[in-house]
Structures are given as structure tokens and as C-alpha cells.
Scaffold this active site. Structure first.
Site, PDB file in Angstrom:
ATOM      1  N   ARG A 126      23.715   1.945   3.596  1.00 23.33           N
ATOM      2  CA  ARG A 126      23.219   2.651   2.425  1.00 23.33           C
ATOM      3  C   ARG A 126      24.407   3.358   1.759  1.00 23.33           C
ATOM      4  NH1 ARG A 126      19.089   2.745  -1.219  1.00 23.33           N
ATOM      5  NH2 ARG A 126      18.125   4.791  -1.474  1.00 23.33           N
ATOM      6  N   THR A 171      16.252  -4.539  -6.382  1.00 20.70           N
ATOM      7  CA  THR A 171      16.439  -4.661  -4.945  1.00 20.70           C
ATOM      8  C   THR A 171      16.108  -6.102  -4.632  1.00 20.70           C
ATOM      9  OG1 THR A 171      15.817  -2.360  -4.527  1.00 20.70           O
ATOM     10  CG2 THR A 171      15.564  -3.863  -2.683  1.00 20.70           C
ATOM     11  N   THR A 184      20.332  -3.562  -2.423  1.00 18.34           N
ATOM     12  CA  THR A 184      19.874  -2.972  -3.684  1.00 18.34           C
ATOM     13  C   THR A 184      21.008  -2.362  -4.502  1.00 18.34           C
ATOM     14  OG1 THR A 184      18.311  -1.405  -4.675  1.00 18.34           O
ATOM     15  CG2 THR A 184      19.351  -0.718  -2.628  1.00 18.34           C
ATOM     16  N   GLN A 237      22.170   4.432  -7.367  1.00 14.26           N
ATOM     17  CA  GLN A 237      21.435   4.919  -6.195  1.00 14.26           C
ATOM     18  C   GLN A 237      21.332   6.447  -6.161  1.00 14.26           C
ATOM     19  OE1 GLN A 237      19.305   2.648  -4.480  1.00 14.26           O
ATOM     20  NE2 GLN A 237      21.249   1.567  -4.373  1.00 14.26           N
ATOM     21  N   ASP A 253      17.985   8.002  -6.225  1.00 16.01           N
ATOM     22  CA  ASP A 253      17.113   8.062  -5.048  1.00 16.01           C
ATOM     23  C   ASP A 253      17.229   9.406  -4.321  1.00 16.01           C
ATOM     24  OD1 ASP A 253      15.763   5.725  -5.339  1.00 16.01           O
ATOM     25  OD2 ASP A 253      16.945   4.574  -3.918  1.00 16.01           O
ATOM     26  N   GLY A 290      11.259  -3.635  -4.847  1.00 13.91           N
ATOM     27  CA  GLY A 290      10.171  -2.996  -5.601  1.00 13.91           C
ATOM     28  C   GLY A 290      10.019  -1.505  -5.382  1.00 13.91           C
ATOM     29  N   GLY A 291      11.117  -0.790  -5.065  1.00 11.36           N
ATOM     30  CA  GLY A 291      11.026   0.668  -4.912  1.00 11.36           C
ATOM     31  C   GLY A 291       9.977   1.027  -3.868  1.00 11.36           C
TER      32      GLY A 291
HETATM   33  N1  GLY Z   1      16.658   1.906  -4.383  1.00 11.82           N
HETATM   34  C1  GLY Z   1      15.386   1.645  -3.873  1.00 11.82           C
HETATM   35  C2  GLY Z   1      15.241   2.125  -2.467  1.00 11.82           C
HETATM   36  O1  GLY Z   1      16.196   2.098  -1.719  1.00 11.82           O
HETATM   37  O2  GLY Z   1      14.169   2.563  -2.115  1.00 11.82           O
END
Ligand code: GLY
Length: 592
Positions: free
Chosen positions: A105, A390, A408, A429, A432, A483-484
Site C-alpha cells: 500500500r 482499482t 490500485t 491514494q 483514502d 470498486g472502492g
Molecule cells: N483506493 C481504493 C481502496 O484501496 O479502497
């Protein structure tokens, strides 16, 4: 980001499902090794690795690098991701048994703090431009996985992506949906066309891109070639790193060479996957900073504890209500507790303890839904022991190895900033994170202060790469989605369809789905193909108090399922499906 056109695309896809709904395993193609990605060239890249003697990790990594080229709206070298790997002895590089999760990440740059976005007067600072970019970690994560667990040479695994960048990809309807939406924004504010020149001229063909067009990216082929030759150092130092720092700075960001160096050194961490038993199966999935793994396990566990799986095929609206209530409980916990565990304790074991799951499951009222306050907790559960854009790839190999990899750049085309002259977009990102206390992010998610940006911290994610095993530790399913927050609900439903309904992969991903994320208090519903069933479903859920809207911006699941267990079978066979909502296609070796 989501448009009426996307909804229309979904409806068209779902109207065509009547056949899929009744598809039986016997009618679906069977594979002995297979890759399901959301773009055909990516699945083919993975299948090429399997044919060359590679394992599921080689296949997933080749597919992921190819997705960087052919799904630039969703993921890529400028982003990050998670991977869950299960390799029996024969599948692994050195004969060891592997169950692991790789956390690549992106991290918050050193120059951004918890008050940075609140101090900004630009409401789009966390989604558009340089400040939206978190330190890209995808390349480090994919190479870490491939070098440690793959069987092939790095150069072989990168080659399909290089070929795709040189040869190009054909624009499909899924690409056009987000391209058209972005073109509209660039036309409304023409200064964007020069600020984000690569996206405008190359990926959107100066606003003229059409379905069927070919998009080549020789600049990204150069970057991929450097990585194939020299590994991660080619990305995190030297001219590509210079390009990332320059591009983000010029677009108002703060990423430094030190941020990139740190990512190369310690940007990737490897942790044991979450392992949980529910609905008669073992789930291997991603721990925090993914919220998806915890939420998935909560949902399937609560369903099992309530015996709600027995409603499937008996009373579908009652099942849909139970499922929605499980989602509301899981998303309320997501909002309260989830963050990067390296910075704030996340009570994973408390949330997944039998006692807590039973208590939460017991709160579900089968007669009606309730306001959001009922699902929120007043205290942290006790620990039982110490402790949009993503894209997802699912892969299995001939040895029974599996890899679930989700990549993503966050929203469509990420931050729109390109690391010129290397032809890849950088993520957004940072959105988020909880960038403004009390406000929701682009996915409408409210999140806790523990998820505020801090140097080196990773933003909370919904990505849910998951492998399901049977009692003999054999792969039963590999799944994940884009899809978030819909990643969580869609992955759960596809797996429930496969594991409980007994659907083959095609039917499991194609069925109409629902989505609820606790806040806002909306139940998004895809229509069932039969209008009578659809009306009954909507009426029944409305009668229980749900505020229903037509689904929007649905997730795309990539699923592989093992065909029913055949005693004495020496080689497992699988069905595979790429979700029709995004238009991929699996590729692999067909069973005889
Ligand atoms: N960027 C979408 C997720 O990681 O939830």
C-alpha cells in the site's frame, strides 16, 4: 466518477444474465491453470507465464504489470496494492509451503501531516494533482512477490507488459465510460488539458478517444524495460525517480527522493494473512490496512452464525436483508476502528472473536432495518489475544498454488499526474486517508481520526484479495475486486454465490448484487433479471425500512472456483470469470 452511462452498462450486462444465472458447472469452460483479470490482455499475460512453467505468483505479477498498461484508469506502476498468496510445496520456488500476505500500500509522504488537507483551500487537493499522490509502492510489491515466490526470471514476467505498451490495447466500453466522464471534466475546465497533458493527449486522444481505438504507450515500455533489467532500483532511484519527484512537485505535491528510497528499502511488508473459518470454509485474506479482509470475515461469519445462508434459494429477500444488515455492522466498525496498524492499534482479534461476532450478529432484526446509530459501537471490543480505479487479478497454477492480487491508483486515472516522460499515472491514494475530520471521502466513506495522514502511514483500503481453502488446504476459490467500498460487498457476494449457492465462477460474478456501507443510509440494489423477482425484492426490502436506490458504480469481481471435489482426481480443475461489469476475460489452460 460514476455516471448514468455506467449504470446503463450495468443494466445491459445484467439483462444479458438470464442465461448466466442458470449456467451449470458442466457448461462452463474448465481450466487446469487460469488467470482472471479485468482486461483480456492481462489475463493472457498471466496465462503465458503459466505455460512457461511459472506459478500463480508469476502469473499474477505479469498480469498486474500488464494492467498498468491496459487499465491505466485503474491501477499501475504509480499506485499500490495487496496480495494474498497460497503455495503448496510443489508450487513454490524452493519447495516450502507458503501462506502469506504482501502489503504494498502506498505511504503518506514525509511532507504531509494530519492538518495538511484541512489547511488547503482547494477541495480537490486530495483527489487531483500532486498533493493527492501517495508514495507509489506497486513496483516494489510486485517485484518483492515475484523475486521471493515466483519461479521465472523477472525479465520474462515483465515482457508481456512491455509488449502491451509497445503494441497497444484496444479501447473497450469499460475504458470509454471513465474516459468520457474525464473528457467532460477537461472540456468544462480547459486549463486541465495542459496541466495534465499526458492524460489528455495520449490516454484521452485530446478528447477524441473512441471505442475500438488503439492506445500505445512506448514511454511506459521504456520504464518497464528498465525495471526488467535492473529491478526496483530502476524505479526508486535514477531517472524514473527524478520524473516522479518532478511531476508531483510541478503539480503542487511534496514527494521527495527520500520518500522513494524509503519505499524501496522498507516500502513492502509481509504479514501472515488473516485466517478464519466460516460457512464451512477457510478464508485467507488481507489484514489491515485493508479493511476488506476483516469486513469480509465479519460478514460471512455473522451470516453463518445466524444460519442466514440457509435462506438462499428459499427466501431471497429475507437473505438480502440479513446480508445488508451484516454489511451495515461491518462498515460501522470499518468507520470506527480501521487504520494502518503500524500507527494505531486495530482490534482485529476482538472484532473477529466468536463472542463479538455472535453479539453483533444477535443485533440483527429480521423484521426491519434501523438508523445508523444502532450499528455503531459505544466501546472498542476487547482483544481476545495480544496482539475506484482499482483492478484485481486471481490466478491458480497447475500445482494448486493461488495468488489474489489487487492493485490500485484509487480514483479513475488517479491524480491525473503523469510521471513524464515515462507514461504512467500517479495515484490519488491520499484521498483514502481521513483528510478532513468528519467529512466523507470520494467514496462517501466516513473514517476515524486514526486514519488521518501522517508521514509514512498507509491509508485505509477496502481491497479484499482472498483465497478460500477446503479442509485439506486445497484452493476452493480465489477472489477480489475493484470498486472502492463495493470491493468488500461484491467480493463477499461472489464468494457466497460460489460457496453456498454452488455457482460456477461465471454465474457467481454475474448475479445481481446489493451494496450498503452503513453511511450514507442507502441500500444500492442491482435489478434481478426477472422483473417479478426484482419487484418482490424491492418491495420486501422497502417494507423492512431500507432506503433503496438503483446500484451505481458497481464493483468488478475476478473469480476462480474449483469444480466440485472429485475424489481421486489428480489434477484440480477450475471455472474462472471476469466480471461482465468491466469486460475482462479469463485465460488459461483448458482441461482435456
Ligand atoms: N483506493 C481504493 C481502496 O484501496 O479502497
Amino acid at each position: 466518477m460514476y455516471t448514468n452511462r455506467l449504470f446503463a452498462l450495468l443494466v445491459v450486462a445484467l439483462l444479458g444474465l438470464t442465461g448466466c444465472q442458470s449456467a451449470r458447472p458442466d457448461g462452463a469452460p474448465l481450466y487446469t491453470q487460469v488467470v482472471a483479470a479485468d482486461q483480456p490482455l492481462a489475463s493472457q499475460a498471466g496465462a503465458r507465464m503459466l505455460e512457461q512453467g511459472g506459478n500463480a505468483v508469476d502469473a499474477a505479477v505479469a498480469a498486474a504489470f500488464t494492467l498498468s498498461v491496459v487499465r491505466p484508469q485503474s491501477c499501475g506502476m504509480g499506485g499500490g496494492g495487496f496480495m494474498v498468496i497460497h503455495l503448496p510445496h510443489a508450487a513454490s520456488r524452493d519447495g516450502t509451503y507458503v501462506d502469506t500476505a504482501i502489503n504494498a500500500r502506498e505511504r503518506c509522504p514525509g511532507g504531509v501531516g494530519s492538518g495538511t488537507f484541512e489547511a488547503s483551500t482547494d477541495p480537490t487537493a486530495s483527489t487531483i494533482g500532486g498533493l493527492a499522490v501517495a508514495v507509489p509502492s506497486s513496483v516494489a510489491g510486485l517485484l518483492h512477490a515475484q523475486e521471493r515466490y515466483g519461479k521465472l526470471e523477472r525479465s520474462a514476467v515483465l515482457q508481456p507488459a512491455i509488449d502491451a505498451a509497445r503494441g497497444g490495447f484496444i479501447v473497450d466500453s469499460a475504458y470509454m465510460v471513465v474516459a468520457a466522464d474525464t473528457i467532460e471534466k477537461f472540456r468544462a475546465e480547459p486549463s486541465l488539458q495542459t496541466r495534465f497533458g499526458f492524460l489528455w493527449t495520449t490516454l484521452l486522444k485530446s478528447g477524441g478517444v473512441r471505442e475500438g481505438d488503439r492506445i500505445t504507450n512506448p514511454a511506459q515500455a521504456v520504464a518497464l524495460g528498465e525495471i526488467a533489467r535492473s529491478g526496483r532500483a530502476a524505479f526508486y532511484s535514477g531517472p524514473i525517480a527524478d520524473a516522479i519527484v518532478r511531476a508531483t512537485r510541478d503539480a503542487g505535491g511534496v514527494i521527495t527522493h527520500q520518500d522513494l528510497q524509503r519505499c524501496m528499502g522498507s516500502g513492502v511488508s509481509e504479514v501472515p494473512p488473516l485466517r478464519s473459518f466460516a460457512l464451512g470454509h477457510t478464508f485467507l485474506t488481507m489484514p489491515p490496512p485493508s479493511s476488506g479482509g476483516v469486513a469480509l470475515v465479519q460478514v460471512v461469519s455473522m451470516l453463518g452464525l445466524r444460519g442466514a445462508d440457509r435462506l438462499i434459494g428459499v427466501d431471497e429477500p429475507a437473505f438480502a436483508h440479513e446480508l445488508t444488515e451484516c454489511f451495515k455492522l461491518a462498515f460501522a466498525d470499518r468507520a470506527a476502528f480501521m487504520a494502518d496498524p503500524a500507527f494505531s492499534p486495530v482490534p482485529v482479534h476482538g472484532l473477529l472473536s466468536k463472542g463479538d461476532l455472535a453479539a453483533r450478529a444477535g443485533m440483527i432484526d429480521p423484521a426491519r432495518t434501523h438508523g445508523p446509530e444502532r450499528y455503531a459501537r459505544s466501546s472498542v471490543p476487547a482483544q481476545s489475544r495480544p496482539d475506484h480505479g482499482t483492478s484485481h487479478v486471481s490466478a491458480v497454477d497447475r500445482w494448486g498454488g493461488a495468488c489474489a492480487a489487487t492493485e490500485t491508483i484509487n480514483l479513475s486515472f488517479g491524480s491525473w499526474v503523469c510521471a513524464e516522460p515515462y507514461g504512467f499515472l500517479l495515484n490519488n491514494q491520499m484521498d483514502d486517508f481521513t483528510t478532513r475530520r468528519g467529512a466523507s471521502n470520494a467514496f462517501g466513506l466516513t473514517q476515524s481520526d486514526a486514519n488521518a495522514p501522517e508521514p509514512g502511514k498507509r491509508p485505509l483500503s477496502s481491497m479484499t484479495p482472498t483465497i478460500v481453502l477446503d479442509a485439506y488446504e486445497r484452493v476452493e476459490a480465489v477472489a477480489g475486486a475493484s470498486g472502492g467500498p463495493r470491493i468488500i460487498t461484491a467480493t463477499a457476494q461472489a464468494l457466497i454465490n460460489a460457496l453456498v449457492r454452488g455457482d460456477d465462477a461465471g454465474a457467481a460474478v454475474s448475479r445481481a448484487r446489493l451494496h450498503h456501507q452503513w453511511m450514507p443510509g442507502t441500500l444500492w440494489l442491482e435489478p434481478l433479471p426477472d422483473p417479478v423477482d426484482a419487484a418482490r425484492m424491492t418491495e420486501s426490502l422497502a417494507a423492512k425500512g431500507h432506503a433503496i436506490k438503483p446500484a451505481k458504480g458497481e464493483a468488478a469481481v475476478q473469480l476462480i472456483t474449483r469444480r466440485g471435489v472429485q475424489h481421486g482426481e489428480s489434477l484440480a480443475t477450475y471455472t474462472a470469470a471476469s466480471d461482465p461489469r468491466k469486460g475482462g476475460m479469463p485465460a488459461g489452460t483448458r482441461a482435456e
